[in-house]
Design a protein around this motif. Structure first.
Motif, PDB file in Angstrom:
ATOM      1  N   ASN A 281       0.849  -1.192   0.000  1.00 51.37           N
ATOM      2  CA  ASN A 281       0.000   0.000   0.000  1.00 51.37           C
ATOM      3  C   ASN A 281       0.879   1.234   0.000  1.00 51.37           C
TER       4      ASN A 281
ATOM      5  N   SER B 222       1.165   5.578  -5.950  1.00 54.53           N
ATOM      6  CA  SER B 222       1.387   4.774  -7.143  1.00 54.53           C
ATOM      7  C   SER B 222       2.843   4.716  -7.618  1.00 54.53           C
TER       8      SER B 222
ATOM      9  N   LEU C  66       4.825   2.604  -5.186  1.00 55.95           N
ATOM     10  CA  LEU C  66       4.404   1.209  -5.265  1.00 55.95           C
ATOM     11  C   LEU C  66       5.083   0.498  -6.425  1.00 55.95           C
TER      12      LEU C  66
ATOM     13  N   PRO D 278      -4.556  -2.846  -4.111  1.00 55.32           N
ATOM     14  CA  PRO D 278      -3.198  -3.006  -3.572  1.00 55.32           C
ATOM     15  C   PRO D 278      -2.515  -4.210  -4.205  1.00 55.32           C
TER      16      PRO D 278
ATOM     17  N   ARG E  93      -0.636  -7.558  -4.770  1.00 59.03           N
ATOM     18  CA  ARG E  93      -0.389  -8.731  -3.936  1.00 59.03           C
ATOM     19  C   ARG E  93       0.676  -9.575  -4.610  1.00 59.03           C
TER      20      ARG E  93
ATOM     21  N   VAL F  14       6.044   3.159   1.190  1.00 60.54           N
ATOM     22  CA  VAL F  14       5.152   2.019   0.961  1.00 60.54           C
ATOM     23  C   VAL F  14       5.092   1.151   2.219  1.00 60.54           C
TER      24      VAL F  14
END
Length: 295
Positions: free
Chosen positions: A9, A12, A15, A35, A37, A58
């Motif tokens: 999470n 952007s 991430l 989110p 995985r 993050v």
């Protein structure tokens, strides 16, 4: 080997940078919707923390367990900060509710099998499972046919008088078949077996859980006094339970019976998973009781 399930999470751009770093290190992306995985299998349990330290924007939710270990750890990693949320045994506690809870029967006079011997048996099953590959389909009928063939090979290659090497190898292959179909069921998407990395993590998780179950039960029998004919009967019974559970879930999740079970009981798929787990655990116990190579 340490297996990780990760949920990321954060903003952007940050991430994406962390996802790219984790992929380069060997992690597998499961989904980018919502989110991200991922699953990741590493020899180093602290590798997630060392990668995440360079991505302080993050937050990484981590579920970690060691193959054939005893506990699952949940934690959150953000930059150089790590917060352990909980540690739990790989099997649900006896007081837990729901179909996944398993109540261990320890008894007053029975004895638990040696954990190291059970671990050796699990490693033997793991080696056998390494020669098997999940099929393109992961439905209940395929699972039942796979288990039936493996049990048929055990019946064809043994007798009731003694547990010879070929029969014990067939027991290990039966456990490996159960492990493979169970992992395929969990990892499958309905049209395929899922990414190999996912199946590997799930297979390790199922075997780890079966090992804990095999070690948690108290048995009257001890080597070399266990009676092979009796344990053949036990294997027949528990394999029958697994095959029956497969048969009852062949029609899939959209039937009226399945809907009733979802509301009030374990679903057919949950019953099948529990029955297959019990079969793997009993195979491990059988190997420890009769396989002199393992002992």
């Amino acid at each position: 080997m340490h297996h990780h399930r990760l949920v990321l999470n954060g903003p952007s751009p940050a991430l994406q940078r962390l996802v790219d770093d984790l992929r380069r290190a060997g992690a597998t992306v499961l989904t980018r919707e919502g989110p991200p995985r991922m699953v990741w299998s590493t020899d180093d349990p602290r590798l997630v923390e060392r990668v995440a330290v360079h991505h302080a924007d993050v937050a990484v939710g981590v579920e970690r367990f060691e193959a054939l270990g005893t506990e699952v750890v949940r934690l959150v990693v953000r930059g150089d900060e790590t917060t352990v949320l909980d540690r739990r045994h790989v099997l649900p506690d006896a007081e837990d509710d729901g179909p996944k809870a398993w109540r261990r029967e320890l008894g007053d006079e029975g004895l638990q099998l040696d954990p190291e011997l059970l671990r050796r048996a699990a490693q033997d099953v793991e080696r056998c499972a390494g020669d098997l590959r999940p099929g393109d389909r992961a439905d209940a009928l395929d699972a039942g046919l796979t288990l039936g063939r493996a049990f048929g090979a055990l019946c064809e290659g043994t007798d009731r008088e003694r547990a010879h090497a070929e029969a014990l190898a067939a027991v290990a292959r039966l456990a490996a078949a159960a492990l493979t179909v169970s992992a395929t069921r969990v990892a499958g998407t309905g049209t395929g077996a899922g990414p190999p990395a996912v199946a590997a993590v799930e297979r390790s998780w199922i075997l780890t859980r079966a090992l804990a179950r095999a070690g948690g039960e108290a048995l009257w029998d001890r080597p070399p006094d266990a009676v092979w004919a009796d344990w053949l009967g036990h294997l027949m019974a528990v394999t029958s339970d697994a095959l029956l559970a497969c048969a009852e879930s062949v029609d899939g999740p959209d039937t009226t019976v399945a809907a009733v079970h979802r509301e009030h009981f374990a679903t057919p798929d949950e019953q099948r998973a529990s029955a297959v787990d019990a079969l793997i655990a009993m195979c491990l116990q059988t190997l420890v009781l009769f396989d002199e190579v393992i002992r």
